[in-house]
Design a protein around this motif. Structure first.
Motif, short mmCIF file in Angstrom:
data_model
loop_
_atom_site.label_atom_id
_atom_site.label_comp_id
_atom_site.label_asym_id
_atom_site.label_seq_id
_atom_site.Cartn_x
_atom_site.Cartn_y
_atom_site.Cartn_z
N ARG A 1 57.10 -29.63 15.17
CA ARG A 1 57.69 -30.37 16.22
C ARG A 1 58.01 -29.94 17.43
NH1 ARG A 1 56.76 -34.85 15.85
NH2 ARG A 1 55.60 -34.52 13.63
N PHE A 2 58.31 -28.45 17.62
CA PHE A 2 58.53 -27.67 18.79
C PHE A 2 57.22 -27.68 19.76
CE2 PHE A 2 57.97 -23.59 21.33
CZ PHE A 2 59.32 -23.79 21.95
N LYS A 3 56.19 -27.63 19.07
CA LYS A 3 54.77 -27.83 19.74
C LYS A 3 54.79 -29.20 20.48
CE LYS A 3 51.62 -25.38 17.57
NZ LYS A 3 50.65 -25.33 16.49
N GLU A 4 55.05 -29.99 19.63
CA GLU A 4 55.07 -31.74 20.12
C GLU A 4 56.06 -31.68 21.52
OE1 GLU A 4 53.37 -34.50 19.30
OE2 GLU A 4 51.88 -33.20 18.41
N GLN A 5 57.34 -30.94 21.20
CA GLN A 5 58.28 -31.19 22.24
C GLN A 5 57.81 -30.55 23.51
OE1 GLN A 5 62.68 -29.90 21.71
NE2 GLN A 5 62.91 -32.08 22.04
N ILE A 6 57.37 -29.58 23.55
CA ILE A 6 56.56 -28.68 24.63
C ILE A 6 55.79 -29.64 25.10
CG2 ILE A 6 55.31 -26.89 25.71
CD1 ILE A 6 58.22 -26.04 24.92
N GLY A 7 54.86 -30.19 24.56
CA GLY A 7 53.76 -31.24 24.99
C GLY A 7 54.59 -32.47 25.89
N TYR A 8 55.57 -32.78 25.17
CA TYR A 8 56.46 -33.90 25.82
C TYR A 8 57.16 -33.49 27.26
CZ TYR A 8 60.19 -37.31 26.80
OH TYR A 8 61.07 -38.09 27.30
N PHE A 9 57.59 -32.16 27.36
CA PHE A 9 58.13 -31.78 28.37
C PHE A 9 57.03 -31.60 29.54
CE2 PHE A 9 61.51 -29.36 25.65
CZ PHE A 9 62.35 -30.61 25.63
N LYS A 10 55.87 -31.13 29.09
CA LYS A 10 54.78 -30.96 29.96
C LYS A 10 54.53 -32.16 30.78
CE LYS A 10 52.04 -27.14 29.96
NZ LYS A 10 51.34 -26.24 29.53
N ARG A 11 54.56 -33.42 30.11
CA ARG A 11 54.14 -34.46 30.55
C ARG A 11 55.36 -35.05 31.57
NH1 ARG A 11 53.89 -38.61 26.39
NH2 ARG A 11 53.78 -40.02 28.05
N HIS A 12 56.53 -34.56 31.26
CA HIS A 12 57.55 -35.34 32.07
C HIS A 12 58.29 -34.47 32.95
CE1 HIS A 12 57.11 -39.37 29.97
NE2 HIS A 12 57.07 -38.64 28.72
N TYR A 13 58.15 -33.11 32.82
CA TYR A 13 59.08 -32.16 33.49
C TYR A 13 58.38 -31.14 33.98
CZ TYR A 13 62.87 -34.06 30.51
OH TYR A 13 63.83 -34.97 30.20
N THR A 14 58.98 -30.21 35.08
CA THR A 14 58.20 -29.08 35.36
C THR A 14 59.24 -27.97 34.81
OG1 THR A 14 57.65 -29.66 37.44
CG2 THR A 14 57.72 -27.56 37.35
N ILE A 15 58.67 -27.32 33.88
CA ILE A 15 59.36 -26.06 33.21
C ILE A 15 59.44 -25.00 34.01
CG2 ILE A 15 59.34 -24.61 31.09
CD1 ILE A 15 57.81 -26.78 29.59
#
Ligand code: ZN
Length: 326
Positions: free
Chosen positions: A30-44
């Motif tokens: 889930r963590f990996k997936e959430q990072i994927g979500y962040f990479k689509r919508h945010y700038t980390i």
């Protein structure tokens, strides 16, 4: 100024294969997936980016997001770090120094593992009542029914039994009594060898150094992970200074550093202790997006990982839409 999303993590582990599958945490997948979500919508952004933005008043990129990991779990080294490293992104890590230096398990973690070891929470409440009957009078504890009425209420992610046990043992009871009861429960349900349990649970100093060398940000989470708003000024200074001594061994000098309040707790006196020591950023557990043009940088709010989607291709959630619309 555009809002900043700060996300808070605790346990991140392969839950099904772990010895405590009931521990409340996020699975590595889930963590990996959430990072994927962040990479689509945010700038980390990194801890250094945030410290730089606060110190210079310069803007962070639009839809900036900061990853924060509390409590120095070994998970953060074995599960989180390889993913961040592979993705080329940086996170902020907040280990309580005492767990690393003294091999002790935090009370709050003992409670988590007790809860994870006894699936029937009503049974656990009965055991807690039993301990209150046994030890309570010595510490002038109140009637157990009064505690139940005051503390047993369901919250964001927990049932009323769980909230009762957590609140009673984390803050409601006199400190000595809390310790005694937590230790009795931990020994009975989890482990009689606290030191080796601590070494399994938390990162050691070499691992923390390794995070630092690979561009991760290490900040203070206090020394003993106590409610800092309940301490006098001198004790607050000691907590902060011993945690900074530890951080200095990891980071070298601390020009501009981040504080993450255990339990999200702080008061005016603590904020002035932090200002005198050039603390740049303070992280609370208030649930909101951070706004650097309005918020005091020493009391920034955070979202929990559970507030945001955990699949990479999920449609933008409410909190994500808010960052775009503000
Ligand atoms: Zn913590």
């Amino acid at each position: 100024m555009a809002p900043l999303t700060i996300v808070m993590y605790h346990y991140v582990r392969n839950l099904r294969r772990s010895r405590f599958p009931a521990i409340k945490g996020l699975s590595t997948e889930r963590f990996k997936e959430q990072i994927g979500y962040f990479k689509r919508h945010y700038t980390i952004v990194s801890g250094a980016d945030l410290i730089g933005a606060v110190a210079s008043g310069q803007e962070l990129p639009p839809n900036a997001l900061l990853l924060t990991f509390d409590d120095g779990y070994l998970d953060h080294y074995t599960e989180v770090f390889p993913i961040l490293d592979r993705e080329g992104i940086s996170g902020c890590f907040f280990p309580p120094a005492r767990c690393v230096v003294e091999d002790v398990v935090l009370d709050v973690n003992k409670i988590h593992f007790v809860l994870a070891s006894v699936p029937n929470t009503s049974e656990l409440v009965q055991r807690v009542f039993g301990l209150l009957d046994e030890y309570g009078p010595r510490f002038r504890a109140e009637d157990k029914q009064d505690y139940w009425e005051r503390c047993a209420m369901a919250k964001r992610f927990d049932s009323r039994e769980v909230v009762f046990i957590k609140r009673l043992l984390q803050r409601e009871l006199p400190e000595e009594l809390r310790r005694l009861m937590i230790d009795a429960l931990f020994r009975q349900y989890v482990s009689s060898d606290e030191a080796s349990f601590a070494r399994e649970l938390y990162m050691n100093e070499d691992q923390i150094l390794c995070l630092h060398r690979h561009g991760m940000h290490l900040g203070s989470h206090g020394y003993a992970h106590v409610w800092l708003n309940r301490l006098g000024r001198i004790e607050q200074e000691q907590e902060i200074d011993t945690s900074l001594e530890f951080l200095r061994r990891i980071n070298g000098k601390n020009d501009g550093w981040m504080m993450c309040y255990p339990y999200g707790a702080y008061d005016e006196s603590l904020l002035s202790v932090l200002r005198l020591r050039n603390c740049t950023v303070g992280l609370t557990t208030r649930v909101d997006l951070a706004d650097l043009s309005h918020d005091d940088p020493l009391t920034l709010p955070r979202l929990d990982t559970n507030d945001l989607p955990k699949t990479a291709d999920a449609p933008p959630a409410q909190w994500t839409l808010q960052t775009c619309n503000r």
